[in-house]
Enzyme design. Structure first.
Site, short mmCIF file in Angstrom:
data_model
loop_
_atom_site.label_atom_id
_atom_site.label_comp_id
_atom_site.label_asym_id
_atom_site.label_seq_id
_atom_site.Cartn_x
_atom_site.Cartn_y
_atom_site.Cartn_z
N PRO A 182 2.02 -10.09 6.11
CA PRO A 182 0.83 -9.35 5.96
C PRO A 182 1.04 -7.82 5.66
O PRO A 182 0.76 -7.11 6.45
CB PRO A 182 -0.17 -9.45 6.99
N CYS A 183 1.90 -7.46 4.42
CA CYS A 183 2.06 -6.23 4.27
C CYS A 183 0.81 -5.18 3.90
O CYS A 183 0.99 -3.95 4.01
CB CYS A 183 3.21 -5.91 3.43
#
Length: 165
Positions: A134-135
Site C-alpha cells: 500500500p504505497c
C-alpha cells in the site's frame, strides 16, 4: 508470464501479470477518472476469453472486498523484484496498517535508511504491486505526494480507508 485484465469500481482498468503461482505486477492501464461504476455495472472484465488462474481470481476477489471496505489486508502470493533497498522499503510499506499513513521520511527510517527519504519515493514509484503493497499510505511532509494511479486514486483509497476526509 501471463497478462490478465480487470476493470474495478473506484480503481479503473488494471493489467495483472502473473506466473503460475504468483502475482508479479499490477499496472494501472489509465489514470483513475474519479468516477465510480454505477451499481449493476460489471466489476470485472476479462479482455481475453477464458478463466483466471487461481491466484488472479483470488486477487480480484480480495480487491473487490477491499473496495467494499470488507477487507483490510491482502493474502496474495506475490514475488518482489528490486534492489535490497527497494525490497526493504516495500517490506516496510506492506506493514503500514489500513487507515494509517506514514511519511516518506518515517518509512526510510523504518527501513534502516533514515536519510534516504527521496530514494524511498523512487522505490515506491517502482512498486509493482500497488494497493497490495500500500504505497498510497505513504505521504509527503507537505502533501500527499505522488502515486502511479494518479493523485485522484490515491485520495480515493485514503478516503476509503478513513485516513483523510
Amino acid at each position: 508470464m501471463n497478462s490478465h485484465y480487470l476493470t474495478l469500481p473506484q480503481i479503473g482498468h488494471l493489467k495483472i501479470i502473473s506466473n503460475k503461482n504468483h502475482i508479479i505486477e499490477i499496472n494501472f492501464i489509465s489514470e483513475f477518472s474519479g468516477k465510480d461504476l454505477e451499481e449493476g455495472e460489471a466489476i470485472s472484465l476479462k479482455i481475453f476469453s477464458g478463466i483466471y488462474p487461481a491466484e488472479v481470481e483470488k486477487l480480484k476477489n480480495q480487491l473487490i472486498e477491499y473496495l467494499k471496505a470488507d477487507r483490510r489486508e491482502f493474502q496474495i502470493d506475490y514475488q518482489l523484484a528490486g534492489t535490497d533497498f527497494q525490497q526493504a522499503i516495500l517490506d516496510e510499506t506492506a506493514k503500514i496498517p489500513y487507515g494509517q499513513t506514514v511519511s516518506y521520511k518515517e518509512l526510510a527510517k523504518r527501513a534502516g535508511s533514515p536519510r534516504a527519504w527521496q530514494a524511498t519515493g523512487q522505490a515506491l514509484k517502482n512498486n509493482r504491486l500497488p494497493i497490495i503493497i500500500p504505497c498510497h499510505r505513504v505521504i509527503g511532509s507537505s502533501g500527499l505526494g505522488g502515486y502511479n494511479g494518479g493523485l485522484k486514486l490515491k485520495k480515493t483509497l485514503l478516503k476509503l480507508e478513513g485516513s483523510i476526509n
